[in-house]
Design a protein around this motif. Structure first.
Motif, mmCIF file in Angstrom:
data_model
loop_
_atom_site.group_PDB
_atom_site.id
_atom_site.type_symbol
_atom_site.label_atom_id
_atom_site.label_comp_id
_atom_site.label_asym_id
_atom_site.label_seq_id
_atom_site.Cartn_x
_atom_site.Cartn_y
_atom_site.Cartn_z
ATOM 1 N N PHE A 182 0.781 -1.333 0.018
ATOM 2 C CA PHE A 182 0.060 -0.098 0.240
ATOM 3 C C PHE A 182 0.749 1.450 0.280
ATOM 4 C CE2 PHE A 182 -2.042 -3.248 2.935
ATOM 5 C CZ PHE A 182 -3.085 -3.632 1.955
ATOM 6 N N VAL A 183 2.073 1.296 0.075
ATOM 7 C CA VAL A 183 3.022 2.584 0.105
ATOM 8 C C VAL A 183 3.950 2.612 -1.202
ATOM 9 C CG1 VAL A 183 2.825 2.709 2.597
ATOM 10 C CG2 VAL A 183 4.624 1.184 1.721
ATOM 11 N N VAL A 184 4.660 3.864 -1.133
ATOM 12 C CA VAL A 184 5.203 4.184 -2.124
ATOM 13 C C VAL A 184 6.707 3.300 -2.443
ATOM 14 C CG1 VAL A 184 4.398 6.274 -2.612
ATOM 15 C CG2 VAL A 184 6.273 6.175 -1.283
ATOM 16 N N MET B 64 -0.631 5.566 8.424
ATOM 17 C CA MET B 64 0.580 5.166 7.926
ATOM 18 C C MET B 64 1.212 6.187 7.126
ATOM 19 S SD MET B 64 -1.182 2.168 5.147
ATOM 20 C CE MET B 64 0.233 1.333 4.832
ATOM 21 N N PHE C 171 4.091 7.668 4.135
ATOM 22 C CA PHE C 171 4.636 7.123 2.836
ATOM 23 C C PHE C 171 3.327 6.810 1.997
ATOM 24 C CE2 PHE C 171 8.194 6.300 5.501
ATOM 25 C CZ PHE C 171 8.846 7.483 5.643
ATOM 26 N N VAL C 172 2.079 7.039 2.151
ATOM 27 C CA VAL C 172 1.043 6.609 1.756
ATOM 28 C C VAL C 172 0.072 7.353 0.900
ATOM 29 C CG1 VAL C 172 -0.817 6.640 3.694
ATOM 30 C CG2 VAL C 172 -0.779 4.521 2.016
ATOM 31 N N GLY D 267 -3.675 4.119 -1.591
ATOM 32 C CA GLY D 267 -2.987 3.059 -0.742
ATOM 33 C C GLY D 267 -3.898 2.846 0.513
ATOM 34 N N PRO E 220 5.375 12.347 4.983
ATOM 35 C CA PRO E 220 3.907 12.443 4.584
ATOM 36 C C PRO E 220 3.197 11.020 5.165
ATOM 37 C CG PRO E 220 5.673 12.436 2.861
ATOM 38 C CD PRO E 220 6.277 12.050 3.925
#
Lengths: 696, 696
Positions: free
Chosen positions: A50-52, B288, B290-291, B295, B580
């Protein structure tokens, strides 16, 4: 110290979820897999869903060579303008800062991003050149050849560096808790806590059919339950209370047919500024129907065995058990630290015919005894000043004389008392205590309980002192669990010893063999209460409960003289088909604190309060406007002038870090100095700070 | 109704943990195994470990024939003096009361134990004689030949019987909640809730590496966060607040490097006597780093799919998505019930050249529109009285005229308005709406939002009404999830529309395409907020957060005019390397309520409060003594005489059951009567009861 995030704690994190790292394992095996593998799940947690990012910083190994990865993390540090070390919760990775013209903007970004800025990089995993590997760093064989980089957030100048070796004051850690949480120790503590609780849930819910049920925290005052926070309601004069435990609710759930209940329950206790207490804390709360004491004990042994971190030595069950009376006699406390000896020995018989007058006198008293503990190597490790402090402490806090007894036949350090002893008394003592020549005996004469209490306390303090002087008494990797059972059901009230109060809480059932005494000599009734002790700390307590309404009413009304109206719902519930039931509560904060080996429960709580109940980060509690409290029909009663001191000292806390250094943090100091400071010892008989909750 | 614990709910319980029962499955297969098997665990929960029983009452089958078993349970009922039906959470079992002399004491005990007494029996599982099997009862092929029996606790006369078909008043259920919990419905609800939460934890913690972190509930007042309970501290004038969500803490955890956090968090909100609200409630709180929005949405879709009960139709993902604007246009609400049509249609174009004066006038106004919904079969199912109520409701609550339009060319029920229409207008309407002859259109002319709101509300009410009249509109086994996205970031303040307030909370990030508008036309900025809607109820909400300190300060100070001092710790944290991040919170009570299909969230909470915030069982909140509040430097402000009414009405609640019947319990009544009673509709723009928490 180039890699604060490197070996020690990371290895502990690895081990905690995957069993001990085999040192012979080839690095290519990928320790991430082991890290992520939950021992019973046999599933891999995906930290990158789910993340980058494609990977965590800490997971990369030679097995990833050639892969294009996207990483997000914090700038840990830079080496010249050549390397940037990026960190996430998982570990550190070395990013090569590109030096050629074409990548000037990437270079600029990576060179200029302040420490602790958040950066995203995309690049390729490459081998470090020969000779540049760092075997101390889990990712030390590789580095990232960066293609693109993005500054996600820049960091201003920090109040302290996020490096494990940086010593921070407690006040600074609390004020910037969000920075403190980035430390590998706090990451380890809270992740371990989460894992342990998850395993407990699996054990209870999935393996044994327990039902996780939430109970209210806006409740009403418990009779006799002091130290409850009140919450004003919108009805004038009516208040909720924040309960100290879900005790009543869990019993009512049993009446309601939920015969296996558990809850990881938030509990509240307002104890002002007691050290090592938090105004809110968490207990693993359990209750079962149709169960006896042995059943609960077996359940808990299984629970702890199942949830025990894999990086610790596995637990052996069943845990040993000891009666309250034995614990008092041998350790002078109901929560004995059984990791070492130095037990209390009754030496009265040796002195039956003594000529020493004060011993003679004491033995004539009711309950008069002579007790001894042996300090191994006491002559060698303790100084005469230490013994002065010991004696002073015993007098100040227990009003009890304690005499050191040196066994050496020659040399200095002989106490006056030693000279009084007859040779046969001394020989008998040495033989009974199994003492060596360099040992010192601490002897006290007094009423049984008092003599045990003072020696129990001195036993612990001397152990701390011996350890501070380099003696290895307690192996920090060893965990000694112990059940303490057969507590008295009632204790004389402190303020009026002719009246009784519950030793734990009024719902505790009497011992089956003692029920007849309830109506004749209640002070002699043993209870079906049990405490779980770990390394000398109480980490849990529970009991089989009274399920008979008449018996409960008798206890409340006749024995305890409580107002039963406040508990009419519970009494009524017992009349409507309440099953026999019992339970326990484990103090989660304390348990995790002991498991992780950190000095304070504040180290296993994400956002703890200071010992005065302050959140130093957000400044809670805080002043509110009159409008905020207007709906609750209350007004602030301004304190009299005499109260002002109190206010001022509270304000000081936020300004001075000094006041936050708690005794527990000063463990490595001479513990006897601590004693000399006059810190109140926990009084044995009043040990239970509250009558009602199952635990703590 | 001989077996209230029999077929229906028990089957649901079976199904929920083991998939649908195949009717063809031979009874010997043992449904216990299926019942106990957790679908992903492939492990059997042991309900009989650690306790005196060998089996649960409900698990016994022909496969147990000949086994000696010990059972514990409640006396459900007796048939003559021949059979006793014993019940536990798992089901019912028939115990044969022995008739021979030698077992006289057992017979006496079993014949005399009052209903709901707790009994333990030991005996042998035997076949029922031919012809006496009960196929409706899961244990209906067997019975227990009893050897010994013990009365564990006798039951006094009950206020109501523990039988599902017994209708109890809400007040009685609440007062004797521990009895109500014995009902199969409450057992099902709370056990299902526990299972769903456990599955969510497995998904988050074991599969996706989330860390379960507890955050404080003794916090400080949130700026602008009304409706927070206050907790007085021991410092004069300083109060803690019970937070409405862990919003600030979860963001600070992101700053602290815990990049995947979750918590099943207790939250608090003091909303006085709003129906279907509880002063404390639970949310599944997630955050979370980096989402992006996609996501989080994917995470939640996976979470719900994984934790969805096995006795419901499996969920299809991804869930459909709709913008806030679309939702308003088509459904007149930001939480559309998409299980049925009756969408709002803009018919303005049809009336561009109309001769009907009030329509002409409206179309000249800014944002003036003409909107319609179609009530299928309206002529058939609704009476003219119904339309009177509809019209009155629209005027009373929306100050809006609504005209019913009958399409039948002949017959009664024609409205005056129908006659005004030109034939081509009517034809165009019928064509645009796809209407049938028996349908009724509801037409309103007005400002766009207002017109949509009134029709959106009437759409739901008419649907309820049609269903009450026997039309099947919404399949109760179908679950329609929907994402609503692109909310405005700010809304005009109700009390002063020239000022702005956060549509959700001030930490919500602006939509990337609209950031430039933040500094010029903030009212036009869309946010990165998303709501999750299930069957027309909001069950979750979240957003990507602002991680830039300057932007956050601008929003708080310049746009919202808030006192930033209260949030200085958060602003500072954003400056120290905040990644982020974004998150969401699911309202657990509401979600489980919808999944179990019960009328109220009180049915999925073990010990709920009444709608006035009372615990009718224990009588919380309650009066306290002056000594109890003395340490908190507060005193009760006695109300003026004008306040007395309020006090009195509150006292009434505990005395009268009438007041506890909430609208939601009266769903089967004519919903239009409800409207006519003048109940305030939820106002669309003011829908968010609070600005701060992620959810509810």
């Amino acid at each position: 110290m180039p890699f604060p995030w490197g070996p020690s704690l990371m290895r502990r994190m690895y081990r905690s979820w995957s069993g001990p790292i085999r040192k012979t394992a080839p690095p290519l095996l990928g320790s991430l897999t082991r890290y992520l593998m939950l021992s019973t799940q046999r599933r891999i947690s995906d930290f990158n869903s789910f993340v980058v990012r494609t990977n965590t910083c800490g997971e990369l190994r030679s097995s990833h060579l050639g892969q294009e990865v996207t990483l997000c993390g914090w700038v840990q540090y830079r080496r010249q303008s050549l390397f940037l070390i990026l960190r996430d919760f998982h570990g550190l990775i070395q990013v090569v800062i590109p030096q050629d013209e074409s990548a000037a903007s990437v270079k600029k970004l990576l060179c200029e991003a302040p420490i602790e800025s958040v950066v995203q990089v995309t690049g390729t995993v490459i081998s470090r050149p020969p000779g540049q590997q760092n075997p101390k760093m889990p990712t030390g064989e590789i580095e990232i050849e960066v293609k693109t980089a993005e500054l996600l957030n820049s960091c201003k100048k920090l109040p302290f560096e996020i490096k494990d070796f940086m010593k921070k004051t407690e006040a600074l850690r609390m004020k910037y808790r969000y920075l403190d949480l980035r430390s590998s120790q706090m990451q380890y503590n809270l992740r371990l806590r989460s894992q342990m609780v998850m395993k407990m849930r699996e054990y209870l819910c999935n393996l044994h059919g327990f039902v996780d049920i939430e109970t209210p925290t806006l409740f009403k005052k418990t009779p006799g339950g002091a130290k409850e926070f009140v919450v004003p309601s919108r009805e004038p004069g009516k208040f909720y209370s924040l309960p100290q435990s879900p005790q009543q609710f869990k019993q009512l759930l049993m009446v309601g047919g939920f015969d296996r209940y558990f809850q990881v329950a938030r509990c509240y206790r307002d104890e002002g500024s007691k050290p090592e207490r938090q105004p809110e804390f968490t207990q693993v709360d359990i209750e079962m129907s149709f169960v006896d004491q042995a059943g609960i004990q077996k359940l808990i042994e299984g629970l702890l065995q199942y949830s025990w971190p894999k990086d610790k030595n596995p637990l052996t069950v069943p845990f040993p058990s000891m009666t309250y009376t034995e614990a008092l006699d041998l350790y002078g406390t109901d929560k004995p630290d059984t990791r070492f000896g130095m037990k209390i020995v009754d030496v009265s018989d040796i002195f039956r015919n003594t000529e020493i007058e004060f011993l003679q006198d004491m033995l004539k008293e009711p309950q008069g005894t002579i007790k001894t503990i042996c300090i191994p190597g006491g002559t060698k490790y303790l100084k005469s000043k230490d013994f002065e402090v010991i004696k002073k402490f015993a007098v100040n806090h227990f009003n009890q004389e304690v005499s050191p007894l040196f066994l050496k036949t020659s040399g200095s350090g002989k106490s006056p008392f030693t000279k009084l002893l007859k040779e046969e008394e001394k020989t008998a003592l040495i033989s009974l205590m199994g003492a060596q020549e360099e040992d010192v005996l601490l002897l006290t004469a007094g009423e049984h309980k008092k003599a045990c209490s003072v020696l129990g306390k001195l036993r612990l303090e001397c152990a701390d002192l011996l350890e501070a002087r380099g003696v290895v008494l307690r192996d920090p990797t060893v965990f000694h669990f112990l059940w303490v059972v057969e507590f008295p059901l009632f204790l004389p009230k402190e303020e009026d010893p002719t009246e009784l109060e519950s030793a734990h809480h009024p719902f505790t059932a009497p011992h089956p063999s003692d029920i007849h005494l309830l109506y004749t000599e209640p002070e002699k009734v043993r209870s079906q209460h049990y405490d779980l002790v770990l390394n000398g700390s109480e980490i849990g307590g529970g009991s089989i409960r009274i399920h008979n309404a008449e018996q409960q009413q008798y206890v409340l009304e006749t024995v305890l003289k409580e107002d039963v109206k406040l508990l009419s719902h519970l009494l009524q519930a017992l009349d409507f088909g309440a099953p026999p039931h019992g339970g326990i509560a484990l103090g989660l904060d304390r348990l995790v604190c002991l498991v992780t080996g950190v000095p304070s429960i504040r180290d296993v709580i994400a956002f703890p309060k200071s010992f005065r109940g302050h959140d130093l980060m957000s400044n809670a509690p805080d002043y509110v406007s009159p409008e905020d409290i207007e709906p609750y029909h209350i007004q602030v009663r301004r304190p009299e002038v005499t109260d002002r001191k109190d206010v001022k000292s509270v304000i000081c806390e936020t300004e001075s870090s000094q006041q936050l250094v708690l005794p527990s943090l000063a463990k490595t100091e001479n513990p006897l100095e601590k004693l000399a400071l006059g810190q109140t010892p926990e009084l044995l008989e009043r040990r239970k700070s509250s009558k009602y909750p199952d635990n703590q």
